[in-house]
Design an enzyme around this catalytic site. Sequence first.
Site, PDB file in Angstrom:
ATOM      1  CB  CYS A  67      -0.974  -0.035   1.173  1.00  0.00           C
ATOM      2  SG  CYS A  67      -2.261  -1.229   0.836  1.00  0.00           S
ATOM      3  CE1 TYR A 113      24.429  -5.200  -1.337  1.00  0.00           C
ATOM      4  CE2 TYR A 113      24.835  -5.354  -3.699  1.00  0.00           C
ATOM      5  CZ  TYR A 113      25.310  -5.224  -2.414  1.00  0.00           C
ATOM      6  OH  TYR A 113      26.656  -5.130  -2.197  1.00  0.00           O
TER       7      TYR A 113
HETATM    8  C1  LIG Z   1      28.945  -3.115  -0.337  1.00  0.00           C
HETATM    9  C2  LIG Z   1      30.399  -3.219  -0.262  1.00  0.00           C
HETATM   10  C3  LIG Z   1      31.106  -3.983  -1.183  1.00  0.00           C
HETATM   11  C4  LIG Z   1      30.443  -4.724  -2.330  1.00  0.00           C
HETATM   12  O1  LIG Z   1      29.903  -3.896  -3.296  1.00  0.00           O
HETATM   13  P1  LIG Z   1      29.306  -4.591  -4.614  1.00  0.00           P
HETATM   14  O2  LIG Z   1      28.795  -3.449  -5.413  1.00  0.00           O
HETATM   15  O3  LIG Z   1      28.234  -5.521  -4.195  1.00  0.00           O
HETATM   16  O4  LIG Z   1      30.432  -5.311  -5.282  1.00  0.00           O
HETATM   17  C5  LIG Z   1      32.464  -4.099  -1.012  1.00  0.00           C
HETATM   18  N1  LIG Z   1      33.120  -3.477  -0.003  1.00  0.00           N
HETATM   19  C6  LIG Z   1      32.471  -2.717   0.892  1.00  0.00           C
HETATM   20  C7  LIG Z   1      33.224  -2.066   1.977  1.00  0.00           C
HETATM   21  C8  LIG Z   1      31.092  -2.552   0.791  1.00  0.00           C
HETATM   22  O5  LIG Z   1      30.455  -1.778   1.682  1.00  0.00           O
END
Ligand SMILES: *Cc1c(COP(=O)(O)O)cnc(C)c1O
Length: 402
Positions: free
Chosen positions: A332, A360
């Site tokens: 909603c 994600y």
């Molecule tokens: C989120 C993150 C990643 C991974 O990023 P991707 O885009 O999923 O490859 C790597 N290192 C740190 C510190 C992050 O916060």
Amino acid sequence: MAPTLSNELLLKAVEKFDTPLYVYDEERIHFQYSKLLHAFHQSDVKIFYACKALSNINILRILQKLGSGIDCVSLNEVQFALKAGFEPSKIIFTPNSVSIDDYKEAVSIGVNINIDNLEILRQFGEHYGSSYPVVVRINPHIMAGGNIKISTGHIDSKFGISIDQIDQILKIKSQTQIKIKGLHLHTGSEIKEVDVFINGLQLMLELSKKFEELSIIDLGGGFKVPYKPDEKGANIDELGMRLHETLSKFETDQHKKFQIWFEPGKYIVSEAGYFLTKATIIKENPTRTFVGVDSGFNHLIRPMFYDAYHIIHNISNTKGPVKQYNVVGNICETDTFAWDRALHEVSPGDILLFNNAGAYGFEMSSRFNSRTRPAEVLVNKGEMKLIRRRETLDDLIQGQVL
Ligand SMILES: *Cc1c(COP(=O)(O)O)cnc(C)c1O
């Protein structure tokens, strides 16, 4: 050829486990990981899977068996990693905005520590002195020579210690004797340009001259993967070659050796994941046709949160006439998965498949609108295994004190 799951198998998974459903392909995870190994085989590179992309322990076990390390942003992720069998030496703890207590707990476990602010660096140094070498996260702002944009390593980003504050790092180092074994940089996600990583590497190599005990350069994650039909991901083979060139030249000139760390999340799991929903209603308005599905941004938030594009297929009807739809959820609040999307004609009960759902996806799901979260299934060479059961009403109520 990259392994993919057939519509037939995905429909079978739906028959068995119902919708909404996340399905992951183990073979694809192997494939992505081996592409990384191949790209970087000329240099001393270690991969640490960024597990915030998808943290089901069954997925972590796959990476552990492949020999990967793991990047964790919370102590709970560290606990997941331990449960999956990772040695503490293969775990990096990369939190931000946490207190010294979290770092102390991480030290007691024995994991690699990545510190991203001066205040904690000082407290850590005062407490541990030279006894526990750490990695320090640098915020590069605009790079020297600066013709590249850094998506999140910009001057106003909350992450890392500003590259303008190196002198303060060195001061804390000399006052507390803290040892800095590595420098870290993570400039953001969905980075396609090899230059961004190479310029980051060059910057870190320059900085390394100020840190005599430095042996690790961590270039973070963020390799782009294709989401749209004709999109290209980061060219990691080119990155591997240029990294080798840049690094070996510097190492020869400076008589030093470095180990390079990467922390890819999305690259490893995005394309291994499929999200399956069922069309519930078709609504013809004067201006457009909506297809409503049995899910919403509570299960896949990327389209609403990041304006992300996910390819959608009607896998129940792969040949019929094509029509334009807005694909919407049952929350909603506006929760549009796709605007004006061409799909083979959708009827109620059809299964709509979302690609690139490994990273994600489930991980950012919630129980908004008191809806339960989906089940997760892992497929290995045609074998299906439930790795998280669908939630029930009891799960929603559990924990409430009545
Ligand atoms: C989120 C993150 C990643 C991974 O990023 P991707 O885009 O999923 O490859 C790597 N290192 C740190 C510190 C992050 O916060």
